[in-house]
Design a protein around this motif. Structure first.
Motif, short mmCIF file in Angstrom:
data_model
loop_
_atom_site.label_atom_id
_atom_site.label_comp_id
_atom_site.label_asym_id
_atom_site.label_seq_id
_atom_site.Cartn_x
_atom_site.Cartn_y
_atom_site.Cartn_z
N THR A 153 68.67 58.55 68.12
CA THR A 153 68.09 58.83 66.79
C THR A 153 66.73 58.86 67.03
OG1 THR A 153 69.89 57.99 65.60
CG2 THR A 153 67.97 59.02 64.33
N PHE A 186 71.42 59.25 56.05
CA PHE A 186 72.52 60.04 56.41
C PHE A 186 73.11 60.63 55.14
CE2 PHE A 186 72.41 57.61 60.08
CZ PHE A 186 72.64 58.50 61.17
N THR A 187 73.10 62.24 55.15
CA THR A 187 74.02 62.71 53.84
C THR A 187 75.39 62.53 54.14
OG1 THR A 187 74.27 64.80 55.10
CG2 THR A 187 72.17 64.45 53.94
N LYS A 214 77.51 64.35 54.36
CA LYS A 214 78.32 65.38 55.50
C LYS A 214 77.79 64.94 57.10
CE LYS A 214 79.10 69.23 52.48
NZ LYS A 214 78.80 70.88 52.17
N GLY A 215 76.68 63.95 56.98
CA GLY A 215 76.40 63.53 58.29
C GLY A 215 75.13 63.93 58.72
N GLY A 216 74.47 64.83 57.89
CA GLY A 216 72.94 64.96 58.35
C GLY A 216 71.97 64.10 58.16
N LEU A 217 70.86 64.15 59.20
CA LEU A 217 70.20 63.01 59.34
C LEU A 217 68.92 63.59 58.48
CD1 LEU A 217 69.46 60.40 60.81
CD2 LEU A 217 68.41 61.70 62.76
N ILE A 218 68.24 62.34 57.59
CA ILE A 218 66.99 62.55 56.98
C ILE A 218 66.05 61.43 57.45
CG2 ILE A 218 66.06 62.63 54.63
CD1 ILE A 218 67.85 65.07 55.08
N VAL A 264 66.04 66.44 50.84
CA VAL A 264 67.10 67.53 51.02
C VAL A 264 66.69 68.74 50.48
CG1 VAL A 264 69.59 68.12 50.17
CG2 VAL A 264 68.77 65.80 50.95
N HIS A 265 66.40 68.82 49.27
CA HIS A 265 65.68 70.10 48.53
C HIS A 265 65.19 69.70 47.30
CE1 HIS A 265 65.66 74.03 46.93
NE2 HIS A 265 66.00 74.57 47.86
N GLU A 315 74.10 55.72 54.13
CA GLU A 315 74.59 56.91 53.78
C GLU A 315 74.15 57.21 52.21
OE1 GLU A 315 78.61 58.46 52.75
OE2 GLU A 315 78.43 58.63 54.74
N GLU A 328 74.15 59.58 48.76
CA GLU A 328 74.66 60.64 47.97
C GLU A 328 73.85 60.57 46.57
OE1 GLU A 328 78.84 62.18 45.91
OE2 GLU A 328 78.99 60.44 47.16
#
Length: 735
Positions: A297, A394-395, A397-401, A416-417, A445, A447
């Motif tokens: 990462t 992580f989101t 769904k596994g997305g990395l932020i 994210v948005h 993680e 949410e």
């Protein structure tokens, strides 16, 4: 001063196919252009662009960048022109030199608005061609190396600017070696005593541990060699500014720092990086929570390495960084070490940084310019991001932020948005519900729970870490306030048309926009809601034939249906009893008073139970009780002997009322005063006096003296008043 053949030799060491003709031509051209110009040190000015070029040859940059470095001051400080340079050296080099000339004029440490706008220009120029940044950083580094020749005031300004902008920008581009030197040079000039103290302590510690460092290097190298891993192991020492910053941030003494010395292990392949970690953790126990894998990462500035801390020989904590040679090159030189810089055709600037995460970050930062923030906000937000280390989350769904250290789920939501951030109402961290203000850790993680129609509280702005979140919250807050004013304005305008007996629709109002000098229907409604535009003028704009009759309005006040329409400031005195009536006050329940001096509340706003209070003694007159937030108390700042420590002594079984004052801005229309008076009465409070002052033909301002039981009672009334459509603003008056 570097000679012509030396410059060519420096470039040809890493680029045998260098354009020797262009380098020689640039050397001669710049030397002739600068002529006998001198620097503050007394050296020929031409020595400066040569030193800047030398710094860039250490980074192994392309020919065009080296030539631009040699020429970078010619347009600004000599008679040379952009056209002349383009004719001799070509469009690409002329474009680079022109970009650097514009940046040369910047003075970032100036008035805030100018600083912000100049920083905006700086990043725009860099985003167009990142080589501009590399030359600018090299230019700043050489200027910092010779800063001792400048006047003291200018030294401090340049050092502050370097520490504030250029060093963290170098760090964000992954150029850690340049960042370290810029920070240490600035630190030495801004805080010379602290710099000398830390350098002395580091030298003492180095001498004391010299044998131990050599022992660890030898033992680790032998252990890895025995496992078939060829590695270069070297001890490293924390930089003076980095030591001082950690001492300041963690409020610890020099002796309490455990990571002043560390070791860098450079191996051949990524597989050997992980094998090395296995060997190290097998031989020595690792320190829990001190393992970070930046290979799988990478950081946003392209940094890759594995960090771990073990309890090594002599029970000493040893910090290790394990990486490949290519990763080590990028860790030291950042974006300048990127493979695309090694052999870039002249003019193909689009290739530069195409695959660089650091350059992608810069592009995203520039994208904030298009979101409408002021230059001051942009500077504030970008500085925040420049200075922050990172955590990776992580989101579901596994997305990395990637986020700054100290970031919250709110920052995550906005990363994210923007819509996700604006509608966030809760968060789950690693499957568990957690507060939105929780600090995120590496590997979490996250949410985000959302609710449509949610508006982010303005208080979030002070709690988040990222510029994007701050900007979006500020914008959403402004939009929400504007929507509130638009709603109020629509109500006022609609009733104005009804009173005038005229037809009204949005389409009719849109056609009248030129006569109102407003760009949109929303602008008109918001202006009316804020009291900036009179509703009668809107009626006239839509129906030019309309003539408003000015009639003196009657002045009435009663509990059922009040009336606004007074043409001058008016004071009404009457009582609205609460449901339980008003208990007659025998004395003011205050502890901490001495003797039998008379006691009274401050005349402007008073104090109520729940307020922190203070007593002011006036000899011969008695004691006046003020709420601690009263601005009137500033008059007694230089008279500490008159201040008395007092507090409330309330009998819970006895209903008492206390004076307070509120300021209400409300729509000027029939029934408004009655609505306000009725609400106060139904809330169980008493009105002692109302003073009405016309702000405009649409709004009146009322100062209302009321009596309430405590602070909670008062705040409830204020909240209920704010919720009424006819009320624009309510606030408590103190002093």
């Amino acid at each position: 001063m570097m000679r012509q053949y030396e410059l060519v030799d420096r470039v040809r060491r890493y680029n045998p196919h260098a354009d020797e003709t262009a380098l020689n031509r640039a050397y001669v051209y710049a030397m002739q252009a600068h002529g006998a110009q001198k620097r503050a040190s007394g050296d020929l000015y031409f020595s400066h662009p040569l030193e800047v070029a030398a710094i860039l040859t250490d980074l192994k940059l392309d020919d065009a960048t080296i030539v631009a470095a040699v020429l970078h001051d010619t347009i600004e400080d000599t008679d040379s022109t952009r056209e002349e340079i383009e004719q001799i050296f070509g469009h690409d080099i002329a474009h680079l030199v022109e970009g650097l000339t514009k940046l040369k004029k910047l003075d970032l440490v100036s008035k805030r608005a100018e600083q912000a706008e100049n920083f905006r220009k700086l990043l725009l120029a860099i985003a167009e061609d990142v080589r501009v940044l590399l030359v600018k950083l090299a230019d700043r580094l050489h200027n910092m190396r010779t800063l001792q020749y400048m006047p003291a005031e200018k030294r401090a300004r340049i050092a502050e600017e370097t520490l504030d902008i250029y060093a963290p920008l170098a760090g964000r581009m992954g150029m850690q070696g340049m960042r370290d030197e810029l920070e240490n040079l600035a630190f030495r000039h801004l805080m010379p005593e602290a710099y000398e103290m830390i350098c002395a302590r580091l030298a003492e510690l180095h001498h004391k541990n010299e044998g131990l460092i050599a022992k660890i290097e030898k033992e680790l190298s032998e252990e890895l060699a025995a496992r078939g891993i060829e590695a270069k192991v070297e001890g490293r020492e924390k930089q003076p500014y980095s030591v001082w910053r950690k001492m300041e941030r963690k409020s610890v003494a020099f002796e309490q720092l455990s990571d002043i010395f560390g070791f860098r292990v450079v191996v051949g392949t990524i597989e050997q990086c992980y094998r090395t970690i296995g060997v190290v953790h097998t031989k020595w126990p690792n320190v829990f929570g001190r393992f970070k894998d930046y290979i799988s990462t990478p950081k946003e500035n392209d940094y890759q390495s594995i960090h771990t801390t073990v309890v090594g020989p002599g029970r000493q904590r040893v910090e290790l960084q394990v990486r490949t040679a290519a990763m080590d090159d990028i860790a030291r030189n950042g974006i300048a070490a990127h493979v695309l810089y090694k052999d870039v055709p002249v003019g193909d600037k689009d290739m530069l940084g195409r695959e660089s995460r650091a350059y992608q970050w810069l592009r995203r930062t520039i994208a904030h310019l298009a979101e409408g923030d002021s230059p001051e906000e942009f500077l504030e937000h970008t500085k925040l991001e420049l200075f922050q280390d990172q955590v990776f989350c992580f989101t579901p769904k596994g997305g990395l932020i990637a986020l700054p250290r100290g970031a919250t789920p709110i920052d995550f939501a906005y990363a994210v948005h923007t819509d996700v951030g604006n509608s966030a109402v809760g968060a789950k961290i690693n499957g568990r519900v957690a507060p939105l203000l929780s600090e995120l850790q590496n590997g979490d993680e996250v949410e985000i729970m959302r609710a449509e129609g949610q508006v982010p509280p303005a208080a979030w702005e002070t709690a988040v870490m990222t510029g994007k979140a701050k900007s979006a919250i500020r914008r959403a807050t402004r939009d929400a306030v504007r929507a509130q004013y638009m709603g109020l304005g629509r109500q006022i305008v609609t009733r104005a048309f009804e009173r005038a007996g005229k037809a009204f629709s949005d389409e009719m109002l849109k056609k009248a926009l030129p006569r109102l000098a407003r760009g949109s229907l929303e602008d008109v409604l918001a202006a009316v809601g804020r009291g900036e535009m009179y509703s009668g003028d809107v009626v006239k704009a839509v129906h030019p034939e309309f003539k408003e009759e000015k009639k003196p309005a009657p002045m009435r006040a009663h509990n059922e249906a009040g009336w606004f329409g007074m043409t001058k400031a008016t004071s009404l005195v009457f009582k609205v009893p609460g449901p339980e009536g008003k208990a007659e006050r025998q004395s003011i329940p205050i502890r901490g008073l001495q003797g039998d001096l008379p006691v009274r509340f401050a005349p402007n706003g008073g104090a109520v139970p729940g307020d922190r209070i203070v007593g002011i003694l006036t000899p011969g007159e008695g004691i006046t009780i003020y709420p601690i937030q009263s601005p009137d108390l500033t008059a007694f700042d230089d008279q500490p002997e008159r201040w008395l420590d007092v507090r409330w002594d309330i009998d819970e079984g006895r209903k008492e009322y206390f004076p307070s004052k509120i300021l209400v801005t409300a729509i000027n229309e029939p029934g408004t005063l009655g609505i306000i008076a009725t609400l106060i009465g139904e809330a169980g409070a008493n009105i002692d006096n109302i003073n009405i002052h016309p702000l405009s033909q649409d709004f009146h301002e009322m100062t209302i003296d009321i009596e309430v039981s405590d602070l909670k009672h008062l705040n409830t009334i204020i909240s209920q008043l704010r919720a009424r459509p006819a009320v624009s603003k309510v606030e408590r008056v103190n002093g």
